[in-house]
Design a protein around this motif. Structure first.
Motif, PDB file in Angstrom:
ATOM      1  N   VAL A   1      34.951  25.272  32.114  1.00 24.20           N
ATOM      2  CA  VAL A   1      35.161  26.681  32.070  1.00 24.20           C
ATOM      3  C   VAL A   1      34.582  27.219  31.135  1.00 24.20           C
ATOM      4  O   VAL A   1      34.757  27.021  29.900  1.00 24.20           O
ATOM      5  CB  VAL A   1      36.831  26.861  31.762  1.00 24.20           C
TER       6      VAL A   1
ATOM      7  N   TRP B   1      37.742  34.218  36.058  1.00 21.67           N
ATOM      8  CA  TRP B   1      39.072  34.729  36.277  1.00 21.67           C
ATOM      9  C   TRP B   1      39.345  35.892  35.306  1.00 21.67           C
ATOM     10  O   TRP B   1      39.082  35.617  33.994  1.00 21.67           O
ATOM     11  CB  TRP B   1      40.066  33.637  35.941  1.00 21.67           C
TER      12      TRP B   1
ATOM     13  N   THR C   1      43.293  38.185  32.447  1.00 22.02           N
ATOM     14  CA  THR C   1      43.987  36.825  32.130  1.00 22.02           C
ATOM     15  C   THR C   1      44.919  36.898  31.107  1.00 22.02           C
ATOM     16  O   THR C   1      45.735  35.987  30.631  1.00 22.02           O
ATOM     17  CB  THR C   1      43.067  35.840  31.961  1.00 22.02           C
TER      18      THR C   1
ATOM     19  N   TYR D   1      47.289  31.955  32.692  1.00 21.97           N
ATOM     20  CA  TYR D   1      46.220  32.037  33.494  1.00 21.97           C
ATOM     21  C   TYR D   1      44.940  31.554  33.142  1.00 21.97           C
ATOM     22  O   TYR D   1      43.934  31.709  33.662  1.00 21.97           O
ATOM     23  CB  TYR D   1      46.207  33.939  33.647  1.00 21.97           C
ATOM     24  N   VAL D   2      45.265  30.782  32.044  1.00 22.53           N
ATOM     25  CA  VAL D   2      43.988  30.010  31.613  1.00 22.53           C
ATOM     26  C   VAL D   2      44.381  28.491  31.868  1.00 22.53           C
ATOM     27  O   VAL D   2      43.438  27.802  32.688  1.00 22.53           O
ATOM     28  CB  VAL D   2      43.768  30.130  30.023  1.00 22.53           C
TER      29      VAL D   2
ATOM     30  N   THR E   1      33.655  27.641  36.390  1.00 17.72           N
ATOM     31  CA  THR E   1      34.333  28.918  36.297  1.00 17.72           C
ATOM     32  C   THR E   1      34.083  29.596  35.112  1.00 17.72           C
ATOM     33  O   THR E   1      33.523  28.851  34.090  1.00 17.72           O
ATOM     34  CB  THR E   1      35.934  28.797  36.702  1.00 17.72           C
TER      35      THR E   1
ATOM     36  N   ASN F   1      36.362  32.130  32.329  1.00 20.76           N
ATOM     37  CA  ASN F   1      37.557  32.660  32.026  1.00 20.76           C
ATOM     38  C   ASN F   1      37.332  33.578  31.170  1.00 20.76           C
ATOM     39  O   ASN F   1      37.003  33.207  30.064  1.00 20.76           O
ATOM     40  CB  ASN F   1      38.763  31.886  31.732  1.00 20.76           C
TER      41      ASN F   1
END
Length: 371
Positions: free
Chosen positions: A15, A268, A271, A283-284, A292, A294
């Motif tokens: 991430v 994402w 968040t 949301y993490v 991905t 974030n």
């Protein structure tokens, strides 16, 4: 200071940590460089609301505003000059990250005029202009995923412009975004461009989904409705990741990838947790998956640095449960199509309003300097 272990662990799981904030003060103080060194930050995103807040606080823009006033520029030209200055500076701070990751990270995003969200040609023209204005290879141009934005995304990519597709709420629209990305790369290849240099992320908004659906669940009021609160956003994002896995395993993608292209990464966004009853880093933590991004506001970044847990595989093992959550919502009468339509419309307006506020704010400052 040693690198934060929690954020380093998140990066290790695939991430990329991007900061959803920028300001002249953050750049001048060296804070962004510190976040890169200590908090595993490898990218920056911006939007009109962020710039409106930045320009309204402190005196970092005073000197530049004075020069712009003397030159007699419009508020719109002044805004573009000041924001491009900050974005260019951030790109330079992140250039080493960009170089060491082969252009995957080290990215800084600048949004097209949100008032053009429903105008394809204006969006394309704006993307070209901002790409030229900032003139940094690690820039990404943010284009909203409206129906009118989709062909603009394809056109920008075809011209070699890296794109951050923003304001994605629905799975159907996400599929269209992926199609627009692949079409853009296919056209770029036809134009003789090196597609290995073109990168893109697809910003799938998270917390706003729960905010809207939770209101509808509260209105229903049943025990089953209450049990589904706070589950829709993560379920929606997890199913988006499944769409990503499926789309980038097709023959169509393989043909482009063989020419050097890289997959458009899911990002994402939104968040920060709006409901204080929920864990502030949900949301993490609940969206840890490889390849991905974030993008976090500073409060969320600090919260994860303090107590976040990067547990491998919080997405792919949960596809069936995620699909069940959306099915149960529909059975309760929560209209998914209506939810995402409303969120997209509101999302565009939430960028237009601060953009207009920013223009008015800068106009006021220019007038003061001229008086």
């Amino acid at each position: 200071m040693a690198a934060n272990k929690n954020l380093a662990a998140l990066s290790y799981e695939g991430v990329s940590v991007w900061l959803d904030d920028i300001s002249r003060t953050r750049l001048e103080s060296g804070n962004l460089a510190e976040l890169i060194a200590d908090n595993s930050v490898v990218g920056v995103t911006s939007n009109p609301a962020i710039f409106s807040k930045a320009i309204s606080q402190g005196d970092g823009y005073t000197g530049q505003l004075k020069d712009l006033a003397v030159r007699g520029v419009s508020a719109e030209a002044a805004v573009r000059t000041m924001t491009a200055f900050d974005i260019r500076w951030a790109c330079d701070v992140l250039r080493t990250v960009y170089d060491t990751t082969g252009g995957v990270d080290g990215r800084v995003s600048l949004e097209v005029d949100p008032r053009s969200a429903y105008d394809t040609e204006k969006t394309i023209a704006e993307a070209r202009y901002l790409w030229w204005l900032v003139d940094r290879p690690n820039l990404m141009i943010k284009i909203p995923a409206t129906k009118e934005g989709l062909p603009a995304i394809t056109a920008a990519l075809a011209e070699g412009i890296s794109v951050n597709v923003t304001l994605i709420f629905s799975l159907e629209r996400y599929r269209e975004v992926i199609d627009a990305y692949m079409a853009g790369l296919e056209k770029a290849l036809e134009n003789g461009r090196d597609v290995s240099r073109i990168k893109s992320v697809a910003s799938f908004f998270v917390s706003r989904v729960d905010s809207e659906i939770d209101k509808r669940l509260d209105a229903i009021g049943s025990d089953e409705a209450k049990a589904l609160k706070g589950r829709a956003a993560v379920a929606n994002a997890r199913l988006a990741y499944k769409e990503y896995e499926d789309a980038f395993a097709t023959d169509r993608w393989t043909r482009v990838a063989e020419r050097g292209a890289t997959a458009q990464r899911p990002l994402w966004a939104s968040t920060s947790v709006k409901n204080p009853d929920y864990r502030d880093v949900m949301y993490v933590e609940d969206l840890v998956a490889g390849n991905t991004v974030n993008t976090m506001p500073e409060d969320t970044l600090e919260a994860f640095a303090d107590h976040g847990e990067a547990v491998s595989g919080t997405v792919t093992p949960h596809y069936a449960d995620a699909a069940d959550v959306l099915l149960r919502l529909e059975e309760l009468g929560v209209d998914y199509a209506d939810v995402v339509r409303k969120l997209e419309d509101e999302g565009v307006q939430k960028f237009i309003d601060p953009w207009n506020d920013l223009l008015a704010q800068v106009q006021t400052e220019l007038d003061k300097q001229r008086s």
